[in-house]
Scaffold this active site. Structure first.
Site, PDB file in Angstrom:
ATOM      1  N   THR A 159       0.828  -1.044  -0.020  1.00  0.00           N
ATOM      2  CA  THR A 159       0.023   0.210   0.027  1.00  0.00           C
ATOM      3  C   THR A 159       0.765   1.205  -0.029  1.00  0.00           C
ATOM      4  O   THR A 159       2.080   1.335   0.437  1.00  0.00           O
ATOM      5  CB  THR A 159      -0.869  -0.140   1.199  1.00  0.00           C
ATOM      6  OG1 THR A 159      -2.002  -1.345   1.191  1.00  0.00           O
ATOM      7  CG2 THR A 159      -1.401   1.158   1.705  1.00  0.00           C
ATOM      8  N   GLY A 189      -9.727  -3.767   3.151  1.00  0.00           N
ATOM      9  CA  GLY A 189      -8.803  -3.753   4.225  1.00  0.00           C
ATOM     10  C   GLY A 189      -9.002  -2.536   5.169  1.00  0.00           C
ATOM     11  O   GLY A 189     -10.157  -1.748   4.905  1.00  0.00           O
ATOM     12  N   ASP A 190      -8.019  -2.027   5.542  1.00  0.00           N
ATOM     13  CA  ASP A 190      -7.958  -0.929   6.611  1.00  0.00           C
ATOM     14  C   ASP A 190      -7.962   0.536   5.665  1.00  0.00           C
ATOM     15  O   ASP A 190      -8.430   1.338   6.117  1.00  0.00           O
ATOM     16  CB  ASP A 190      -6.895  -0.855   7.574  1.00  0.00           C
ATOM     17  CG  ASP A 190      -5.504  -0.952   6.721  1.00  0.00           C
ATOM     18  OD1 ASP A 190      -5.415  -1.812   6.122  1.00  0.00           O
ATOM     19  OD2 ASP A 190      -4.871  -0.169   6.968  1.00  0.00           O
TER      20      ASP A 190
HETATM   21  N1  ASP Z   1      -3.391  -2.301   4.528  1.00  0.00           N
HETATM   22  C1  ASP Z   1      -3.481  -2.912   3.369  1.00  0.00           C
HETATM   23  C2  ASP Z   1      -4.615  -3.785   3.254  1.00  0.00           C
HETATM   24  O1  ASP Z   1      -4.811  -4.668   4.107  1.00  0.00           O
HETATM   25  C3  ASP Z   1      -2.335  -3.675   3.052  1.00  0.00           C
HETATM   26  C4  ASP Z   1      -0.919  -3.111   3.123  1.00  0.00           C
HETATM   27  O2  ASP Z   1      -0.562  -2.155   3.493  1.00  0.00           O
HETATM   28  O3  ASP Z   1       0.257  -3.685   2.799  1.00  0.00           O
HETATM   29  O4  ASP Z   1      -5.388  -3.792   2.204  1.00  0.00           O
END
Ligand code: ASP
Length: 290
Positions: A159, A189-190
């Site tokens: 990300t 996701g978050d």
């Molecule tokens: N946080 C991101 C998600 O869970 C993935 C990441 O940051 O690597 O979609």
């Protein structure tokens, strides 16, 4: 006049140190921080700076956002993004968006052009078409494995994110992601969740998170950093404390970037690496790491 500052990251993912992928990711972070800094130096807003920086990261084939996004189990690209204005607390987010080269800009259009804050899936697609937002083919987003950007497959994504403070002291945060590799279709996701993947409030800090979204959202990690800054911690101490809290409360790996309302920078992770770059001050020099 406030001190300008920008911090960007390329994800707290499954990096192999010394690989081509991390070199390319780090170079994109450098370019993104410099481009965002140029916007701030020219008097641009923190929002413009983070959007400009994230465009460069979304373009980088080695990073899991825009072009280079990980595929879901069906071989599709579903992307999520969030942008937040620390002056007004206005925000815009999209999730499970397909065939868009710059999801962060679509998130910004949700913020500015609708009465809502968050659009997902077919509704987000319909909004993009309604406003004539540029669409792309899925082929433009997928990076061929011949390009050798694959490190050992890990559970995390890479990300991207940016936080900035402009000359008027306004803060902003932007996060964009293709999510996790081989995720279930529809998994979010978050990253696009306000308070989890990012938060910005002029009263406290601008924060961006990366890592295991399923853990990050349980503790609303980015807002935690803002609350810790509100309690008196520096941006750096707040990022470190929030990661300890994540570990102790739910376990999980993540990385955080932040700028507090005084213009102090925070960067922390409990993963093997997280490429980052930042510039602080009108004539500040680029600093970076992983
Ligand atoms: N946080 C991101 C998600 O869970 C993935 C990441 O940051 O690597 O979609």
């Amino acid at each position: 006049m406030n001190n300008i500052a920008i911090v960007v990251h390329g994800g707290a993912g499954a990096w192999e140190l010394g690989s081509k992928r991390i070199r390319v990711g780090r170079a994109a972070c450098d370019a993104a921080a410099l481009a965002g800094h140029a916007v701030l130096k020219a008097g641009g807003s923190a929002l413009d700076a983070v959007e400009t920086a994230v465009h460069i990261l979304e373009d980088c084939p080695a990073l899991d956002a825009g072009r280079g996004s990980y595929l879901n189990k069906l071989g599709q690209v579903e992307m999520d993004a969030l942008i937040m204005d620390g002056r007004t607390l206005n925000l815009g987010a999209v999730a499970s968006i397909q065939r868009v080269r710059y999801p962060i800009s679509l998130a910004r259009r949700v913020m500015t052009d609708t009465e809502h804050t968050f659009l997902v899936g077919p509704g987000a697609d319909a909004f993009a078409d309604q406003i004539g937002f540029p669409r792309c083919t899925i082929e433009e987003l997928i990076v061929s494995s011949d390009d050798d950007y694959e490190d050992a497959p890990g559970p995390l994504g890479d990300t991207v994110g940016a936080v900035a403070m402009d000359a008027e002291g306004n803060l902003a945060s932007a996060t964009s992601t293709g999510g996790t590799r081989n995720k279930m279709p529809g998994r979010v996701g978050d990253s696009p969740l306000v308070g989890s993947g990012g938060y910005a409030d002029n009263w406290t800090a601008a924060v961006g998170a990366t890592g295991q979204g399923e853990s990050i959202m349980k503790v609303v990690l980015s807002k935690r950093v803002c609350d810790l800054v509100s309690d008196g911690l520096s941006a750096q101490a707040a990022c470190e404390a929030a990661i300890r809290l994540l570990e102790e409360r739910v376990g999980g790996e993540c990385g955080l970037i932040a700028i507090d309302s005084q213009g102090n920078v925070g960067i922390a992770r409990n993963t093997r690496a997280m490429p980052y770059a930042f510039v602080v001050g009108m004539d500040g020099k680029l600093k970076n790491g992983q």
